[in-house]
Design a protein around this motif. Structure first.
Motif, PDB file in Angstrom:
ATOM      1  N   ALA A  50      56.676  13.630  23.593  1.00  0.00           N
ATOM      2  CA  ALA A  50      55.871  14.511  24.652  1.00  0.00           C
ATOM      3  C   ALA A  50      54.402  14.601  24.520  1.00  0.00           C
ATOM      4  CB  ALA A  50      56.318  16.040  24.610  1.00  0.00           C
ATOM      5  N   ARG A  51      53.908  14.773  23.308  1.00  0.00           N
ATOM      6  CA  ARG A  51      52.376  14.638  23.312  1.00  0.00           C
ATOM      7  C   ARG A  51      51.770  13.400  23.623  1.00  0.00           C
ATOM      8  NH1 ARG A  51      48.102  15.457  23.888  1.00  0.00           N
ATOM      9  NH2 ARG A  51      46.373  16.093  22.581  1.00  0.00           N
ATOM     10  N   LEU A  52      52.331  12.469  23.160  1.00  0.00           N
ATOM     11  CA  LEU A  52      51.799  10.984  23.432  1.00  0.00           C
ATOM     12  C   LEU A  52      51.910  10.601  24.537  1.00  0.00           C
ATOM     13  CD1 LEU A  52      53.622   9.051  20.328  1.00  0.00           C
ATOM     14  CD2 LEU A  52      51.009  10.129  20.166  1.00  0.00           C
ATOM     15  N   ARG A  53      52.754  10.938  25.453  1.00  0.00           N
ATOM     16  CA  ARG A  53      52.934  10.743  26.971  1.00  0.00           C
ATOM     17  C   ARG A  53      52.068  11.540  27.658  1.00  0.00           C
ATOM     18  NH1 ARG A  53      59.471   9.448  27.055  1.00  0.00           N
ATOM     19  NH2 ARG A  53      59.296   7.042  26.770  1.00  0.00           N
ATOM     20  N   GLU A  54      51.701  12.789  27.384  1.00  0.00           N
ATOM     21  CA  GLU A  54      50.885  13.812  28.004  1.00  0.00           C
ATOM     22  C   GLU A  54      49.447  13.093  27.812  1.00  0.00           C
ATOM     23  OE1 GLU A  54      51.098  17.366  26.091  1.00  0.00           O
ATOM     24  OE2 GLU A  54      53.125  17.926  26.915  1.00  0.00           O
ATOM     25  N   ALA A  55      49.268  12.419  26.800  1.00  0.00           N
ATOM     26  CA  ALA A  55      47.585  11.889  26.461  1.00  0.00           C
ATOM     27  C   ALA A  55      47.570  10.707  27.110  1.00  0.00           C
ATOM     28  CB  ALA A  55      47.540  11.669  24.880  1.00  0.00           C
ATOM     29  N   ALA A  67      52.384  -6.631   8.501  1.00  0.00           N
ATOM     30  CA  ALA A  67      51.628  -7.270   7.292  1.00  0.00           C
ATOM     31  C   ALA A  67      51.003  -8.402   7.908  1.00  0.00           C
ATOM     32  CB  ALA A  67      52.300  -7.482   6.070  1.00  0.00           C
ATOM     33  N   GLY A  68      49.489  -8.566   7.801  1.00  0.00           N
ATOM     34  CA  GLY A  68      48.868  -9.809   8.225  1.00  0.00           C
ATOM     35  C   GLY A  68      48.508  -9.675   9.762  1.00  0.00           C
ATOM     36  N   SER A  69      49.199  -8.798  10.396  1.00  0.00           N
ATOM     37  CA  SER A  69      48.959  -8.942  12.064  1.00  0.00           C
ATOM     38  C   SER A  69      47.449  -7.929  12.400  1.00  0.00           C
ATOM     39  CB  SER A  69      50.198  -8.415  12.719  1.00  0.00           C
ATOM     40  OG  SER A  69      50.098  -7.010  12.617  1.00  0.00           O
ATOM     41  N   SER A  70      47.400  -7.934  13.471  1.00  0.00           N
ATOM     42  CA  SER A  70      46.342  -7.157  14.136  1.00  0.00           C
ATOM     43  C   SER A  70      46.864  -5.785  14.690  1.00  0.00           C
ATOM     44  CB  SER A  70      45.415  -7.891  15.117  1.00  0.00           C
ATOM     45  OG  SER A  70      46.265  -8.400  16.290  1.00  0.00           O
ATOM     46  N   THR A  71      48.179  -5.820  14.820  1.00  0.00           N
ATOM     47  CA  THR A  71      48.835  -4.363  15.342  1.00  0.00           C
ATOM     48  C   THR A  71      48.737  -3.279  14.489  1.00  0.00           C
ATOM     49  OG1 THR A  71      50.454  -5.921  16.594  1.00  0.00           O
ATOM     50  CG2 THR A  71      50.912  -3.449  16.521  1.00  0.00           C
ATOM     51  N   ALA A  72      48.316  -2.313  14.836  1.00  0.00           N
ATOM     52  CA  ALA A  72      48.030  -1.125  13.888  1.00  0.00           C
ATOM     53  C   ALA A  72      49.572  -0.401  13.598  1.00  0.00           C
ATOM     54  CB  ALA A  72      47.203  -0.224  14.595  1.00  0.00           C
ATOM     55  N   LEU A  73      49.414   0.226  12.418  1.00  0.00           N
ATOM     56  CA  LEU A  73      50.650   1.215  12.139  1.00  0.00           C
ATOM     57  C   LEU A  73      50.134   2.663  12.233  1.00  0.00           C
ATOM     58  CD1 LEU A  73      53.141   1.980  10.600  1.00  0.00           C
ATOM     59  CD2 LEU A  73      52.047   1.840   8.381  1.00  0.00           C
ATOM     60  N   GLY A  74      50.756   3.401  13.106  1.00  0.00           N
ATOM     61  CA  GLY A  74      50.573   4.887  12.993  1.00  0.00           C
ATOM     62  C   GLY A  74      51.916   5.560  12.264  1.00  0.00           C
ATOM     63  N   VAL A  75      51.303   6.733  11.602  1.00  0.00           N
ATOM     64  CA  VAL A  75      52.451   7.391  10.778  1.00  0.00           C
ATOM     65  C   VAL A  75      52.468   9.018  11.282  1.00  0.00           C
ATOM     66  CG1 VAL A  75      53.267   7.750   8.449  1.00  0.00           C
ATOM     67  CG2 VAL A  75      52.200   5.755   8.778  1.00  0.00           C
ATOM     68  N   VAL A  76      53.643   9.464  11.506  1.00  0.00           N
ATOM     69  CA  VAL A  76      53.967  10.602  11.677  1.00  0.00           C
ATOM     70  C   VAL A  76      54.793  11.306  10.648  1.00  0.00           C
ATOM     71  CG1 VAL A  76      54.950  12.511  13.404  1.00  0.00           C
ATOM     72  CG2 VAL A  76      53.811  10.756  14.328  1.00  0.00           C
ATOM     73  N   PRO A  77      54.085  11.901   9.412  1.00  0.00           N
ATOM     74  CA  PRO A  77      55.059  12.053   8.374  1.00  0.00           C
ATOM     75  C   PRO A  77      56.204  13.097   8.509  1.00  0.00           C
ATOM     76  CG  PRO A  77      52.908  12.281   8.320  1.00  0.00           C
ATOM     77  CD  PRO A  77      52.935  12.375   9.374  1.00  0.00           C
ATOM     78  N   ALA A  78      57.494  12.513   8.117  1.00  0.00           N
ATOM     79  CA  ALA A  78      58.534  13.514   8.546  1.00  0.00           C
ATOM     80  C   ALA A  78      59.557  13.083   7.623  1.00  0.00           C
ATOM     81  CB  ALA A  78      59.055  13.361   9.964  1.00  0.00           C
ATOM     82  N   GLY A  79      59.172  12.577   6.051  1.00  0.00           N
ATOM     83  CA  GLY A  79      60.330  12.212   5.129  1.00  0.00           C
ATOM     84  C   GLY A  79      60.133  13.211   4.156  1.00  0.00           C
ATOM     85  N   THR A  80      60.482  12.773   2.789  1.00  0.00           N
ATOM     86  CA  THR A  80      60.655  13.561   1.576  1.00  0.00           C
ATOM     87  C   THR A  80      59.260  13.377   1.031  1.00  0.00           C
ATOM     88  OG1 THR A  80      63.085  13.541   1.479  1.00  0.00           O
ATOM     89  CG2 THR A  80      62.138  14.204  -0.478  1.00  0.00           C
ATOM     90  N   GLY A  81      58.824  12.438   0.688  1.00  0.00           N
ATOM     91  CA  GLY A  81      57.808  12.215  -0.311  1.00  0.00           C
ATOM     92  C   GLY A  81      56.542  11.869   0.425  1.00  0.00           C
ATOM     93  N   VAL A 124      52.963  17.277  15.641  1.00  0.00           N
ATOM     94  CA  VAL A 124      52.084  17.176  16.817  1.00  0.00           C
ATOM     95  C   VAL A 124      50.521  16.938  16.418  1.00  0.00           C
ATOM     96  CG1 VAL A 124      51.142  18.309  18.658  1.00  0.00           C
ATOM     97  CG2 VAL A 124      53.727  18.371  18.302  1.00  0.00           C
ATOM     98  N   ALA A 125      50.139  17.364  15.424  1.00  0.00           N
ATOM     99  CA  ALA A 125      48.678  17.143  14.830  1.00  0.00           C
ATOM    100  C   ALA A 125      48.848  15.780  14.556  1.00  0.00           C
ATOM    101  CB  ALA A 125      48.328  18.075  13.649  1.00  0.00           C
ATOM    102  N   ALA A 126      49.675  15.167  13.765  1.00  0.00           N
ATOM    103  CA  ALA A 126      49.662  13.737  13.370  1.00  0.00           C
ATOM    104  C   ALA A 126      49.603  12.864  14.424  1.00  0.00           C
ATOM    105  CB  ALA A 126      50.919  13.537  12.481  1.00  0.00           C
ATOM    106  N   ALA A 127      50.471  13.201  15.607  1.00  0.00           N
ATOM    107  CA  ALA A 127      50.440  12.605  16.853  1.00  0.00           C
ATOM    108  C   ALA A 127      49.068  12.348  17.154  1.00  0.00           C
ATOM    109  CB  ALA A 127      51.445  12.914  17.900  1.00  0.00           C
ATOM    110  N   ASP A 128      48.085  13.377  17.182  1.00  0.00           N
ATOM    111  CA  ASP A 128      46.907  13.361  17.982  1.00  0.00           C
ATOM    112  C   ASP A 128      46.003  12.322  16.902  1.00  0.00           C
ATOM    113  OD1 ASP A 128      47.369  15.534  19.841  1.00  0.00           O
ATOM    114  OD2 ASP A 128      46.788  17.100  18.256  1.00  0.00           O
ATOM    115  N   ARG A 129      46.291  12.117  15.789  1.00  0.00           N
ATOM    116  CA  ARG A 129      45.574  10.939  15.035  1.00  0.00           C
ATOM    117  C   ARG A 129      45.893   9.512  15.715  1.00  0.00           C
ATOM    118  NH1 ARG A 129      44.112  12.325   9.872  1.00  0.00           N
ATOM    119  NH2 ARG A 129      43.614  14.824   9.966  1.00  0.00           N
ATOM    120  N   LEU A 164      46.244   3.294  11.678  1.00  0.00           N
ATOM    121  CA  LEU A 164      45.519   4.569  12.696  1.00  0.00           C
ATOM    122  C   LEU A 164      45.482   5.592  11.570  1.00  0.00           C
ATOM    123  CD1 LEU A 164      47.719   4.116  15.684  1.00  0.00           C
ATOM    124  CD2 LEU A 164      45.431   3.789  15.708  1.00  0.00           C
ATOM    125  N   ALA A 165      44.224   5.910  11.415  1.00  0.00           N
ATOM    126  CA  ALA A 165      43.714   6.983  10.377  1.00  0.00           C
ATOM    127  C   ALA A 165      42.325   7.220  10.613  1.00  0.00           C
ATOM    128  CB  ALA A 165      44.145   6.666   8.988  1.00  0.00           C
TER     129      ALA A 165
END
Length: 290
Positions: free
Chosen positions: A27-32, A79-93, A108-113, A289-290
């Motif tokens: 929802a946050r990403l689409r609102e933006a 790996a090796g591409s120009s497409t960016a990785l974004g991370v919304v942390p929701a795991g254990t580690g 949601v704060a991670a989505a803002d990044r 994305l960071a």
């Protein structure tokens, strides 16, 4: 033209936290104003195939909701591409989120990044045609991981604590042969860890000082310790203060081959296979994305 991203979720990650985070993040990403492909794979293989298709179609970023396992999966595609990785942390580690200084308790704060769209490049480590972001463990820690994977109870961190105690009862130092940028070294050790980044396992700073942008790998050797000494040293790993221990050794290399009989190595929490393995630095191989 609005940015298009793919949002890839592992709903089981973090005991279901990723599944719960998906709706508010979407929802946050689409609102933006972002165009979002909402991807949920039924398996790791399906998730990777969906991610690869989205990248082939030209999305601006692949954003994962989950832990280091999901980051690992996405890294194989990116790996090796120009497409960016974004991370919304929701795991254990969530060690990669630690590296990138992302909010780890507020999806949601991670989505803002992601929305901010700022990118940087980081190094990866490569083993054959696979890459990892964090640390390859190849010793006592790898044996604990292997034992924990064979256990069906209990779940979560406690399973690893029990596996650690069980392995500690029978563990003896291992014989290693290392090739460090062409220099051979034979030794006994409790473990050898190869770090692209500093930590793994939810904040164990085994490779303290490892830099994601220096084009080098940090090879950490913990030489033989008594069982009591290992137990005393363990808490220091969370603070990175084990580096002053006389049995600690660090090498910084572009490539390392690690060999030890009967050891299966893990990286990003994933099984990489039996030693020997050669790990090579892949400078600037991932855009984040960071």
């Amino acid at each position: 033209m609005p940015r298009e991203i793919a949002l890839l979720t592992n709903p089981a990650a973090g005991k279901g936290r990723a599944g719960r985070a998906r709706g508010p993040v979407l929802a946050r990403l689409r609102e933006a104003g972002l165009v979002v492909r909402d991807l949920v794979g039924a398996s790791a293989e399906e998730s990777e195939a969906m991610a690869a298709q989205a990248v082939a179609d030209g999305v601006d970023a692949l954003v994962v909701v989950g832990g280091d396992g999901m980051v690992h999966l996405a890294t194989q595609v990116l790996a090796g591409s120009s497409t960016a990785l974004g991370v919304v942390p929701a795991g254990t580690g969530n060690d990669v989120a630690r590296y990138l200084d992302l909010p780890r308790t507020d999806p949601v704060a991670a989505a803002d990044r992601v929305i901010a769209g700022r990118t940087r490049t980081i190094d990866l480590a490569r083993v054959g045609d696979r890459h990892f972001v964090t640390v390859l463990c190849a010793g006592f820690d790898a044996l604990v991981n292997e034992r924990a994977n064979e256990m069906s109870w209990p779940r979560g961190q406690m399973r690893y604590n029990i596996a650690t105690l069980a392995e500690l009862r029978v563990f003896e130092p291992l014989r290693y042969t290392l090739d460090l940028d062409g220099t051979s070294l034979s030794l006994e050790a409790m473990l050898v860890a190869v770090g692209n980044g500093p930590s793994y396992g939810g904040g164990l700073r085994m490779c303290e000082g490892a830099d994601l942008t220096d084009g080098l790998l940090d090879v950490v050797v913990i030489k033989p310790l008594s069982r009591a000494g290992l137990v005393r040293t363990y808490p220091k790993l969370f603070r990175g203060t084990h580096t002053t221990h006389p049995q600690y050794e660090r090498h910084r290399v572009r490539s390392v081959t690690v060999a030890s009989p009967g050891i299966t190595a893990y990286a990003d929490g994933e099984r990489f296979g039996g030693l020997p393995l050669t790990v090579t630095a892949a400078p600037g191989a991932l855009t984040v994305l960071a």
